[in-house]
Scaffold this active site. Sequence first.
Site, PDB file in Angstrom:
ATOM      1  N   THR A  35       0.847  -1.184   0.000  1.00 21.51           N
ATOM      2  CA  THR A  35       0.000   0.000   0.000  1.00 21.51           C
ATOM      3  C   THR A  35       0.883   1.234   0.000  1.00 21.51           C
ATOM      4  O   THR A  35       1.902   1.268   0.690  1.00 21.51           O
ATOM      5  CB  THR A  35      -0.937   0.019   1.222  1.00 21.51           C
ATOM      6  N   GLU A  50      -4.597  -3.086   4.314  1.00 20.91           N
ATOM      7  CA  GLU A  50      -4.141  -3.708   5.564  1.00 20.91           C
ATOM      8  C   GLU A  50      -5.235  -4.516   6.253  1.00 20.91           C
ATOM      9  O   GLU A  50      -5.007  -5.118   7.291  1.00 20.91           O
ATOM     10  CB  GLU A  50      -3.655  -2.621   6.548  1.00 20.91           C
ATOM     11  N   LYS A  86      -7.466  22.130   8.862  1.00 17.81           N
ATOM     12  CA  LYS A  86      -7.544  22.670  10.224  1.00 17.81           C
ATOM     13  C   LYS A  86      -7.623  24.180  10.168  1.00 17.81           C
ATOM     14  O   LYS A  86      -6.629  24.850   9.927  1.00 17.81           O
ATOM     15  CB  LYS A  86      -6.336  22.215  11.044  1.00 17.81           C
ATOM     16  N   TRP A 119     -11.633  21.390  12.873  1.00 19.50           N
ATOM     17  CA  TRP A 119     -11.447  20.530  11.707  1.00 19.50           C
ATOM     18  C   TRP A 119     -12.575  20.715  10.696  1.00 19.50           C
ATOM     19  O   TRP A 119     -13.745  20.737  11.055  1.00 19.50           O
ATOM     20  CB  TRP A 119     -11.441  19.054  12.138  1.00 19.50           C
TER      21      TRP A 119
HETATM   22  P1  AMP Z   1      -6.426   1.217   0.162  1.00 24.96           P
HETATM   23  O1  AMP Z   1      -5.531   0.529   1.104  1.00 24.96           O
HETATM   24  O2  AMP Z   1      -5.749   1.680  -1.082  1.00 24.96           O
HETATM   25  O3  AMP Z   1      -7.646   0.417  -0.121  1.00 24.96           O
HETATM   26  O4  AMP Z   1      -6.893   2.565   0.871  1.00 24.96           O
HETATM   27  C1  AMP Z   1      -7.530   2.555   2.110  1.00 24.96           C
HETATM   28  C2  AMP Z   1      -8.038   3.929   2.418  1.00 24.96           C
HETATM   29  O5  AMP Z   1      -8.995   4.315   1.428  1.00 24.96           O
HETATM   30  C3  AMP Z   1      -8.793   4.029   3.714  1.00 24.96           C
HETATM   31  O6  AMP Z   1      -7.924   4.160   4.818  1.00 24.96           O
HETATM   32  C4  AMP Z   1      -9.636   5.260   3.488  1.00 24.96           C
HETATM   33  O7  AMP Z   1      -8.892   6.451   3.703  1.00 24.96           O
HETATM   34  C5  AMP Z   1      -9.965   5.173   2.019  1.00 24.96           C
HETATM   35  N1  AMP Z   1     -11.302   4.587   1.832  1.00 24.96           N
HETATM   36  C6  AMP Z   1     -11.617   3.312   1.549  1.00 24.96           C
HETATM   37  N2  AMP Z   1     -12.953   3.167   1.434  1.00 24.96           N
HETATM   38  C7  AMP Z   1     -13.495   4.390   1.645  1.00 24.96           C
HETATM   39  C8  AMP Z   1     -14.825   4.905   1.675  1.00 24.96           C
HETATM   40  N3  AMP Z   1     -15.889   4.148   1.429  1.00 24.96           N
HETATM   41  N4  AMP Z   1     -14.980   6.222   1.952  1.00 24.96           N
HETATM   42  C9  AMP Z   1     -13.922   7.022   2.198  1.00 24.96           C
HETATM   43  N5  AMP Z   1     -12.651   6.603   2.169  1.00 24.96           N
HETATM   44  C10 AMP Z   1     -12.441   5.298   1.906  1.00 24.96           C
END
Ligand code: AMP
Length: 546
Positions: free
Chosen positions: A185, A330, A439, A444
């Site tokens: 990631t 993760e 911020k 926030w």
């Molecule tokens: P990844 O490991 O590339 O799948 O990214 C994970 C991150 O994507 C999460 O920690 C979130 O910040 C973002 N994410 C995944 N699903 C959503 C969702 N439905 N809405 C907002 N952010 C999301």
Amino acid sequence: MRGLMQDWPLLIPSLIEHAARYHGDEEIVSRSVEGPIHRCTYRDVSLRAKRLANALQGLGARPGDRIATLAWNGYRHLELYFAVPGIGAVCHTVNPRLFDEQIVFIINHAGDRYLFLDLSFVPLVERIAPKLASVEGYVIMTDRDHMPESALANLLCYEELIGGHNADHEWPKLDERDAAGLCYTSGTTGDPKGALYSHRAILLHTFFQCSTYGLGISNRDTAMPVVPMFHANSWGIPHVATMCGARQIYPGPKVDGASLYELIEAERVTFAAGVPTVWLGLLEFLKQSGNRFTTLERALIGGSATPRSMIETLEAGYGVEVTHAWGMTEMTPVGTTGILKKKHLGLPDEARRDKKLHQGRAVYGVELKIVDEEGNELARDGKAAGRLLVRGPWIVSAYYNSDENERFSRDGWFDTGDVATLDEDGYMTITDRSKDVIKSGGEWISSIFLENTAMGHPGVAEAGAIAVPHPKWGERPLLVVVRAKGSKVGAQEILDYMRDKVAKWQLPDEVVFVDEIPHTATGKISKKTLRERFAEGGRACARGRT
Ligand code: AMP
């Protein structure tokens, strides 16, 4: 006293063996990289995975070895999903959308011994091969007729490789805690980090995803995962669809709106999953062409926040039920799903969609809590926002071959890097990535909330909100907008539209228009690129460009 039940390890090949035995004739349909639509069955995948397992062992692959893929969603990738972990090796899915240097870093860091690649990625691999320290050979996932001329050393043809082996293969009884998959990631700062999945984590995640509160798919469904198999196991869909014997449709390299629509209709897809950008492309195609879905019943959307307008258009406009989900590489990757509770079913449409805007509800198997900067747990009242921590049997306990430990607490919690609220029913709302939150004057402002609100305006196709430095407030929000096709909407009109929907002090100071918003390799808005581009705010940047 110990229970007296048989001690069976939870192993990945058991999925394909079950599907081959009980859903043997069910189809796996792939838009191949070579062009034509390819059809095979679970029985075929099982036999070919066994030949591939023998072939891998013939190449000298041993338990624990990392075998990399650079490939689209398709049947050969599915065969690798079963064969590689089946022999105790680790299937390392590499994201081809990353920059060359990141791909080199990831493959070298993983120490991959073989690289299986689709034809599309031959030029990419030729470019980087001299820098790949551990790769002993390259297998192009095609047949002899389509093999390209290439100077890559130790080049093999997939069909010839497995053609030279028979399907007599007894899957070894591995330890269910053995590593099965690896996915890097780049979501955090610094170098990419590897999430190393075990057989057990993947199987437990698959059981949950098969339930009504997961994907809720069954053998009656035709499932199309558009989310790539190189991104967090395609949200587990290849495993889940195999467990329940659903017909699977793989879109290969063509994921534009027109191509996806054609496949959905031709193959009578009932369930499809993808990030919002994919759905935006499909909806834009439907709008332009006047077409409608005739078989699609359910859409799973995640990876980034799903805008309200998308839920409304899919549900009210096209009769497709939306489930919004959240997860991370993760987390194998699903953490919450937005299947409504009984008490919400009778709500009016508007209120039901409000519920669906949340990122979903805590599911059995993933514990969630939110904490403040000092680590104190915050109220589950739907209002307090804090850092979101998770733990459970399909959450990483450490990164692969890495010293990074600041996101792992001693008592077993993993810091997601997301900022969220939780309510008493377990509905979770991501308000930001902790590094993207704006911020202003010590308060926030949720960039996701600003984006979603702006996207409710029909003239806005996509919006990204970022913080720009401000001498008095510290930071103030700037909104970057892509206009919908044919729209001439101006900044003032967008701000007027947002005025009664967000607090006055949260309204963006500026709105700038761009032709395209940059996305990361996993389809999220690249806030980093936007911040670099608009470091001094929209006006300063526009001045700089003229
Ligand atoms: P990844 O490991 O590339 O799948 O990214 C994970 C991150 O994507 C999460 O920690 C979130 O910040 C973002 N994410 C995944 N699903 C959503 C969702 N439905 N809405 C907002 N952010 C999301």
